[in-house]
Design a protein around this motif. Structure first.
Motif, PDB file in Angstrom:
ATOM      1  N   ARG A 294      28.673   7.094  25.470  1.00  0.00           N
ATOM      2  CA  ARG A 294      28.675   7.156  23.968  1.00  0.00           C
ATOM      3  C   ARG A 294      27.660   6.056  23.573  1.00  0.00           C
ATOM      4  N   GLN A 295      28.449   4.769  23.436  1.00  0.00           N
ATOM      5  CA  GLN A 295      27.860   3.545  23.504  1.00  0.00           C
ATOM      6  C   GLN A 295      26.356   3.588  23.612  1.00  0.00           C
ATOM      7  N   ARG A 296      25.881   3.982  25.117  1.00  0.00           N
ATOM      8  CA  ARG A 296      24.533   3.947  25.708  1.00  0.00           C
ATOM      9  C   ARG A 296      23.747   4.821  24.887  1.00  0.00           C
ATOM     10  N   GLY A 297      23.935   5.680  24.338  1.00  0.00           N
ATOM     11  CA  GLY A 297      23.947   7.201  23.826  1.00  0.00           C
ATOM     12  C   GLY A 297      23.187   7.815  24.622  1.00  0.00           C
ATOM     13  N   GLN A 298      23.771   8.255  26.017  1.00  0.00           N
ATOM     14  CA  GLN A 298      23.450   9.910  26.586  1.00  0.00           C
ATOM     15  C   GLN A 298      24.292  10.201  25.904  1.00  0.00           C
ATOM     16  N   ILE A 299      25.609  10.445  25.420  1.00  0.00           N
ATOM     17  CA  ILE A 299      26.317  11.513  24.714  1.00  0.00           C
ATOM     18  C   ILE A 299      26.305  12.005  23.875  1.00  0.00           C
ATOM     19  N   LYS A 300      25.620  12.499  23.282  1.00  0.00           N
ATOM     20  CA  LYS A 300      25.425  13.523  21.922  1.00  0.00           C
ATOM     21  C   LYS A 300      26.249  13.834  21.180  1.00  0.00           C
ATOM     22  N   GLU A 301      26.114  14.718  19.879  1.00  0.00           N
ATOM     23  CA  GLU A 301      27.314  15.453  19.189  1.00  0.00           C
ATOM     24  C   GLU A 301      26.502  16.838  19.804  1.00  0.00           C
ATOM     25  N   GLY A 302      27.276  17.697  20.512  1.00  0.00           N
ATOM     26  CA  GLY A 302      26.697  19.180  20.491  1.00  0.00           C
ATOM     27  C   GLY A 302      26.120  19.185  22.216  1.00  0.00           C
ATOM     28  N   ASP A 303      26.745  17.909  22.806  1.00  0.00           N
ATOM     29  CA  ASP A 303      26.499  18.013  24.410  1.00  0.00           C
ATOM     30  C   ASP A 303      27.652  19.035  25.485  1.00  0.00           C
ATOM     31  N   LEU A 304      27.942  19.692  26.267  1.00  0.00           N
ATOM     32  CA  LEU A 304      28.325  20.729  26.778  1.00  0.00           C
ATOM     33  C   LEU A 304      28.665  19.351  28.316  1.00  0.00           C
ATOM     34  N   ILE A 305      30.048  19.310  27.643  1.00  0.00           N
ATOM     35  CA  ILE A 305      30.025  17.811  28.973  1.00  0.00           C
ATOM     36  C   ILE A 305      31.637  18.740  29.832  1.00  0.00           C
ATOM     37  N   VAL A 306      31.548  17.607  31.179  1.00  0.00           N
ATOM     38  CA  VAL A 306      32.420  18.667  31.772  1.00  0.00           C
ATOM     39  C   VAL A 306      33.091  17.117  32.653  1.00  0.00           C
ATOM     40  N   THR A 307      34.300  17.172  32.416  1.00  0.00           N
ATOM     41  CA  THR A 307      35.461  15.922  33.320  1.00  0.00           C
ATOM     42  C   THR A 307      36.375  16.258  34.113  1.00  0.00           C
ATOM     43  N   GLU A 308      36.327  15.892  35.518  1.00  0.00           N
ATOM     44  CA  GLU A 308      37.428  16.077  36.462  1.00  0.00           C
ATOM     45  C   GLU A 308      37.603  14.538  37.018  1.00  0.00           C
ATOM     46  N   ALA A 309      38.943  14.927  37.296  1.00  0.00           N
ATOM     47  CA  ALA A 309      40.347  13.726  37.916  1.00  0.00           C
ATOM     48  C   ALA A 309      41.020  14.524  38.832  1.00  0.00           C
ATOM     49  N   ILE A 310      41.030  13.520  40.092  1.00  0.00           N
ATOM     50  CA  ILE A 310      41.623  14.221  40.699  1.00  0.00           C
ATOM     51  C   ILE A 310      42.954  12.456  41.338  1.00  0.00           C
ATOM     52  N   GLY A 311      44.217  12.642  41.482  1.00  0.00           N
ATOM     53  CA  GLY A 311      45.266  11.481  41.804  1.00  0.00           C
ATOM     54  C   GLY A 311      45.876  12.130  42.651  1.00  0.00           C
ATOM     55  N   GLY A 312      46.992  11.455  42.041  1.00  0.00           N
ATOM     56  CA  GLY A 312      48.138  11.568  43.497  1.00  0.00           C
ATOM     57  C   GLY A 312      49.537  12.282  43.478  1.00  0.00           C
ATOM     58  N   GLY A 313      49.564  12.857  44.473  1.00  0.00           N
ATOM     59  CA  GLY A 313      50.392  14.361  44.113  1.00  0.00           C
ATOM     60  C   GLY A 313      50.260  15.329  45.013  1.00  0.00           C
ATOM     61  N   LEU A 314      49.448  15.982  44.972  1.00  0.00           N
ATOM     62  CA  LEU A 314      48.429  15.789  44.278  1.00  0.00           C
ATOM     63  C   LEU A 314      47.937  16.293  43.125  1.00  0.00           C
ATOM     64  N   ALA A 315      47.184  16.050  42.203  1.00  0.00           N
ATOM     65  CA  ALA A 315      47.776  16.393  41.051  1.00  0.00           C
ATOM     66  C   ALA A 315      45.993  16.715  40.408  1.00  0.00           C
ATOM     67  N   TRP A 316      45.119  17.428  40.110  1.00  0.00           N
ATOM     68  CA  TRP A 316      43.884  17.760  39.711  1.00  0.00           C
ATOM     69  C   TRP A 316      43.151  18.429  38.755  1.00  0.00           C
ATOM     70  N   GLY A 317      42.391  18.315  37.930  1.00  0.00           N
ATOM     71  CA  GLY A 317      41.825  19.494  37.129  1.00  0.00           C
ATOM     72  C   GLY A 317      40.872  19.193  36.004  1.00  0.00           C
ATOM     73  N   SER A 318      40.143  20.153  35.202  1.00  0.00           N
ATOM     74  CA  SER A 318      39.361  19.358  34.914  1.00  0.00           C
ATOM     75  C   SER A 318      39.191  20.222  33.640  1.00  0.00           C
ATOM     76  N   VAL A 319      38.346  19.634  31.730  1.00  0.00           N
ATOM     77  CA  VAL A 319      38.201  19.655  31.238  1.00  0.00           C
ATOM     78  C   VAL A 319      36.171  20.639  30.943  1.00  0.00           C
ATOM     79  N   VAL A 320      36.397  21.575  30.121  1.00  0.00           N
ATOM     80  CA  VAL A 320      34.568  21.637  29.443  1.00  0.00           C
ATOM     81  C   VAL A 320      35.187  21.173  27.803  1.00  0.00           C
ATOM     82  N   LEU A 321      34.129  20.493  27.219  1.00  0.00           N
ATOM     83  CA  LEU A 321      34.471  20.769  26.076  1.00  0.00           C
ATOM     84  C   LEU A 321      33.117  20.466  25.580  1.00  0.00           C
ATOM     85  N   ARG A 322      32.411  20.671  24.133  1.00  0.00           N
ATOM     86  CA  ARG A 322      31.554  20.697  23.637  1.00  0.00           C
ATOM     87  C   ARG A 322      31.986  19.229  22.514  1.00  0.00           C
ATOM     88  N   TRP A 323      30.882  18.411  23.252  1.00  0.00           N
ATOM     89  CA  TRP A 323      31.209  16.357  21.868  1.00  0.00           C
ATOM     90  C   TRP A 323      30.721  17.057  20.150  1.00  0.00           C
TER      91      TRP A 323
END
Length: 323
Positions: A294-323
Motif C-alpha cells: 500500500r505504501q509503495r502505491g502498488q495496492i489500490k482500492e478495488g484491486d483483487l488480492i490473493v494471499t496464501e501461506a503455508i507453515g508448520g503443522g503443516l497448515a496452509w490456506g488462502s484468502v481472496v479479497l478485494r481492497w
C-alpha cells in the motif's frame, strides 16, 4: 444483501535493528551471496530486549487504526496470529487490548505458524458474518529471533521479527465478486508432516526450544499446496487467476514465491515481494507485505488480492479479497 469484511486500514511496525546478511559471516559458515541466491533475503529486523511480540503488535495496530481514521474504542475484537507470544498465557491479543486501552469486546490468539494470518483473516470474517463483531483488528506479529538456533546456518539466516495489522469492518454488499472485502477463504492442515517444520520445545519439554526445518521438504510441499489453495479460493469466489491484480504471498523464500506465481500463470510484476528486506516473519509476513505494498502505491482500492501461506503443522490456506 451480503455482509463483507472490508479492509478499512492497514499498518505495520518493525524493530529498529536491521541485521544485514554480512553479519552472519561471523556467526556461521555462510555468506551474503549464499543467502541471497537461495532465499532472496538481504536483511531482516531483530527485536530488542525490551520489544515483545505484543508490543510490536500494538504498534502495528495503532498504525492500522490511524490509517482507518478510527479510535481503538471502535474495535469489537482483536485477533493476533502468532507462534511466539510473550507468555504461554495470557494471549498476546489481550495484551494488545490492554495496551490500546480497551476494556470491552474480546481478544484471542490464533496459532497456525506462517499460515496464521490467513487463518486469522478467515476467523475474523466468520465472526463478522455471524454478527459477533462489526469491526475487528487482525494482527500478525512475531519475534522468531527468540526461537532460532543461531548455530544452524540453514535456518538462522531466514527469519526476522515484525508485525502487521488490518482493520476490518462488516459492510453490506451486493454479494457479487466485484464487492470490496473478503470474497473467499480456503484453510487446510495435515499433521502427518509435523517433523519437517517444528519447534523442539514447549510445556512438555520445560524449555522454549528452537525451530527445526527440513528445507527441501518444506519447499516441495509449499509450491504444490500454495498454488492449489489459491485456485480453490478463486473458484469459491467465481474468479480466475486472470482476475488477480496482486498476489501477496507469505514471504518465506523468493524461490517459493516465484514457483507459485508460475503455477498460477502470473508474472512476478503482479506479486508483492518484501522478503528481501524482512526475511521470513511467519504470521507477520502477509500483513507486513500488504502494508508495504500500500505504501509503495502498488495496492489500490478495488484491486483483487490473493494471499496464501503455508507453515508448520503443516497448515496452509488462502484468502481472496478485494481492497
Amino acid at each position: 444483501m451480503t455482509l463483507r469484511a472490508v479492509v478499512r486500514g492497514v499498518g505495520h511496525h518493525l524493530p529498529e535493528r536491521v541485521m544485514e546478511n554480512a553479519e552472519f559471516e561471523g556467526l556461521v559458515d555462510t555468506s551474503d551471496e549464499w543467502i541471497r541466491s537461495r532465499s532472496g533475503i538481504e536483511r531482516r529486523h531483530i527485536a530488542a530486549e525490551n520489544e515483545t511480540t505484543s508490543s510490536l503488535a500494538t504498534r502495528a495496530a495503532e498504525a492500522a487504526l490511524r490509517d482507518a481514521g478510527m479510535q481503538a474504542d471502535e474495535i469489537d475484537a482483536i485477533i493476533v496470529a502468532t507462534s511466539t507470544p510473550d507468555l504461554t498465557f495470557p494471549s498476546a491479543a489481550t495484551m494488545v487490548q490492554h495496551a490500546l486501552g480497551l476494556t470491552h469486546g474480546f481478544a484471542f490468539d490464533v496459532q497456525a505458524v506462517c499460515a496464521g494470518f490467513v487463518y486469522a483473516l478467515s476467523t475474523a470474517n466468520a465472526l463478522m458474518l455471524a454478527g459477533q463483531a462489526r469491526r475487528v483488528l487482525v494482527i500478525g506479529a512475531e519475534t522468531f529471533s527468540r526461537i532460532i538456533d543461531w548455530t544452524d546456518r540453514s535456518t538462522c539466516v531466514l527469519f526476522g521479527d515484525g508485525a502487521g495489522a488490518l482493520v476490518l469492518e462488516a459492510v453490506e454488499s451486493e454479494g457479487l465478486s466485484s464487492d470490496r472485502g473478503i470474497l473467499a477463504a480456503d484453510l487446510n492442515s495435515d499433521g502427518r508432516h509435523r517433523e519437517i517444520l517444528y519447534v523442539d520445545g514447549g510445556v512438555s519439554t520445560g524449555a522454549t526450544g528452537h525451530l527445526r526445518m527440513e528445507g527441501r521438504e518444506v519447499f516441495r510441499h509449499a509450491v504444490e499446496k500454495l498454488a492449489q489453495t489459491a485456485h480453490l479460493s478463486l473458484d469459491q469466489a467465481g474468479l480466475t487467476p486472470e482476475d488477480i491484480d496482486w498476489v501477496v504471498p507469505h514471504q518465506a523464500n523468493i524461490r517459493i514465491i516465484q514457483a507459485t506465481a508460475k503455477k498460477l500463470g502470473l508474472p512476478m510484476d503482479k506479486v508483492v515481494v518484501t522478503v528481501q528486506d524482512h526475511g521470513n516473519t511467519s504470521a507477520a509476513s502477509i500483513p507486513l507485505a500488504l502494508s508495504v505494498g500500500r505504501q509503495r502505491g502498488q495496492i489500490k482500492e478495488g484491486d483483487l488480492i490473493v494471499t496464501e501461506a503455508i507453515g508448520g503443522g503443516l497448515a496452509w490456506g488462502s484468502v481472496v479479497l478485494r481492497w
